[in-house]
Design a protein around this motif. Structure first.
Motif, mmCIF file in Angstrom:
data_model
loop_
_atom_site.group_PDB
_atom_site.id
_atom_site.type_symbol
_atom_site.label_atom_id
_atom_site.label_comp_id
_atom_site.label_asym_id
_atom_site.label_seq_id
_atom_site.Cartn_x
_atom_site.Cartn_y
_atom_site.Cartn_z
ATOM 1 N N PRO A 220 0.944 -1.234 0.058
ATOM 2 C CA PRO A 220 -0.046 -0.057 -0.081
ATOM 3 C C PRO A 220 0.689 1.145 -0.062
ATOM 4 O O PRO A 220 0.340 2.113 -0.655
ATOM 5 C CB PRO A 220 -0.880 -0.272 1.162
ATOM 6 N N ASP A 221 1.853 1.257 0.792
ATOM 7 C CA ASP A 221 2.722 2.594 0.840
ATOM 8 C C ASP A 221 3.354 2.837 -0.492
ATOM 9 O O ASP A 221 3.171 4.111 -0.901
ATOM 10 C CB ASP A 221 3.675 2.239 1.703
ATOM 11 N N THR A 222 4.016 2.070 -1.335
ATOM 12 C CA THR A 222 4.389 2.364 -2.504
ATOM 13 C C THR A 222 3.203 2.677 -3.493
ATOM 14 O O THR A 222 3.479 3.514 -4.225
ATOM 15 C CB THR A 222 5.044 0.883 -3.090
ATOM 16 N N THR A 223 2.312 1.878 -3.583
ATOM 17 C CA THR A 223 0.935 2.235 -4.316
ATOM 18 C C THR A 223 0.540 3.718 -3.937
ATOM 19 O O THR A 223 0.387 4.468 -5.105
ATOM 20 C CB THR A 223 0.076 1.252 -4.164
ATOM 21 N N VAL A 224 0.287 4.124 -2.949
ATOM 22 C CA VAL A 224 -0.007 5.306 -2.314
ATOM 23 C C VAL A 224 0.781 6.450 -3.145
ATOM 24 O O VAL A 224 0.580 7.565 -3.290
ATOM 25 C CB VAL A 224 -0.513 5.291 -0.892
ATOM 26 N N ARG A 225 2.214 6.151 -2.565
ATOM 27 C CA ARG A 225 2.969 7.000 -3.092
ATOM 28 C C ARG A 225 3.051 7.310 -4.612
ATOM 29 O O ARG A 225 3.021 8.518 -5.064
ATOM 30 C CB ARG A 225 4.419 6.728 -2.763
ATOM 31 N N HIS A 226 2.836 6.446 -5.408
ATOM 32 C CA HIS A 226 2.590 6.568 -6.940
ATOM 33 C C HIS A 226 1.249 7.136 -7.074
ATOM 34 O O HIS A 226 1.275 8.186 -8.122
ATOM 35 C CB HIS A 226 2.582 5.265 -7.797
ATOM 36 N N ASP A 237 -3.392 11.569 3.353
ATOM 37 C CA ASP A 237 -4.721 10.983 4.044
ATOM 38 C C ASP A 237 -5.851 10.571 3.147
ATOM 39 O O ASP A 237 -6.701 9.507 2.959
ATOM 40 C CB ASP A 237 -5.219 11.720 5.282
ATOM 41 N N GLU A 238 -6.012 11.546 2.088
ATOM 42 C CA GLU A 238 -7.236 11.463 1.091
ATOM 43 C C GLU A 238 -6.750 10.720 0.110
ATOM 44 O O GLU A 238 -7.867 9.746 -0.223
ATOM 45 C CB GLU A 238 -7.455 12.818 0.614
ATOM 46 N N VAL A 239 -5.557 10.538 -0.369
ATOM 47 C CA VAL A 239 -5.232 9.751 -1.401
ATOM 48 C C VAL A 239 -5.305 8.111 -0.506
ATOM 49 O O VAL A 239 -5.767 7.335 -1.444
ATOM 50 C CB VAL A 239 -3.594 9.888 -1.695
ATOM 51 N N ARG A 240 -4.824 7.941 0.440
ATOM 52 C CA ARG A 240 -4.588 6.787 1.346
ATOM 53 C C ARG A 240 -6.457 6.248 1.061
ATOM 54 O O ARG A 240 -6.721 4.866 1.268
ATOM 55 C CB ARG A 240 -4.021 6.721 2.553
ATOM 56 N N ALA A 241 -7.095 7.109 1.548
ATOM 57 C CA ALA A 241 -8.386 6.573 1.952
ATOM 58 C C ALA A 241 -9.171 6.360 0.351
ATOM 59 O O ALA A 241 -9.929 5.375 0.336
ATOM 60 C CB ALA A 241 -9.490 7.831 2.291
#
Length: 292
Positions: A220-226, A237-241
């Motif tokens: 998840p961390d790599t995906t959210v970073r991209h 936080d919005e991107v992770r949600a």
């Protein structure tokens, strides 16, 4: 090193995330293929069919309406990432009756999907909705028109996190298309007339995309970073949600297709277009039922 042209036909996470991760994480290079990512949004079908394409929805519409023999080899999701974004007071699809809706043209994949969803909500898209047809883009003008009261709602894609945008402006998200219409969409398709589905370049891209799908599920961390590259107007936080709600639960693990979902979707799309369902899910998506 093999080479291939890969065209996207829409903008945003829905269309580009898996390919973007494959590129940024050097999966293409690891698999021995040089990929030229091309913007095919405004290309006609004759030009597009000479490339591999990410846009399975457009490929399906083309196969149904003009017989272009596209075949899908990989499926990223069965839930289209499009949303109805509406001004305050409009909380359901039924509330859109008589309202001004900015939407893609009926013959485009998102426009066709929208019409199917509206009909399922009991609305005739030609009689009950005042449609404002506009081409695909980043939807920035839709947000301006909503703020200025020129439109009441808009179908928007994954260049934004619509729930975060709605919260910021006091608007609503009456519906997510993926909750109302499922279709195997975005992945990889080729026209065998020009591109061998079993060719080494295509197979290398498939391996790279399956690795990217694994990242989406396992990292998840790599995906959210991209994802933040695409959603630069949103907080972490919005991107992770957005990832946790719409990406992680609904992207495939290995590019495999659900054929019954595909058959139901093809029937619905053909009916909306007013053409025969001349292809089955097994014929169009069947090569995405086994990993190479």
């Amino acid at each position: 090193m093999h080479t291939i042209d890969l065209a996207y036909v829409g903008r945003g996470l829905h269309e580009e995330l898996a390919a973007y991760i494959a590129d940024q994480e050097d999966f293409y290079a690891d698999e021995g293929v040089h990929v030229s990512l091309r913007d095919g949004c405004t290309w006609d079908e004759e030009r597009l069919r000479r490339c591999a394409t990410i846009g399975l929805g457009r490929a399906l519409l083309s196969r149904l309406t003009d017989g272009t023999p596209w075949v899908a080899l990989n499926v990223n999701t069965h839930r289209p990432l499009f949303w109805f974004l509406a001004r305050s007071g409009l909380t359901s699809l039924s509330d859109l009756a008589g309202r001004r809706l900015a939407v893609h043209a009926p013959h485009t994949a998102p426009g066709c999907f929208t019409r199917i969803v509206l009909r399922r909500a009991g609305l005739d898209p030609d009689r009950d909705i005042k449609t404002v047809v506009r081409p695909p883009g980043d939807y920035g003008m839709d947000l301006r028109r909503l703020r200025e009261g020129e439109i009441d709602a808009a179908l928007v894609g994954s260049t934004m996190a619509p729930e975060a945008v709605a919260a910021e402006h006091g608007w609503n998200v009456p519906a997510w298309v993926g909750d109302h219409f499922r279709i195997p969409t975005v992945g990889l398709a080729v026209d065998p007339t020009y591109t061998d589905p079993d060719g080494p370049a295509v197979q290398a891209v498939l391996r790279a995309h399956r690795r990217a799908l694994k990242v989406i599920h396992d990292d998840p961390d790599t995906t959210v970073r991209h994802m933040r590259t695409f959603l630069g107007g949103h907080t972490a936080d919005e991107v992770r949600a957005h990832y946790e709600t719409f990406i992680a639960p609904h992207f495939t693990i290995d590019g495999q297709v659900d054929l019954p979902t595909g058959d139901a979707a093809i029937s619905a799309v053909a009916a909306e277009l007013g053409v025969p369902a001349v292809v089955t899910a097994a014929e169009f998506y069947g090569r995405a039922t086994t990993a190479s």
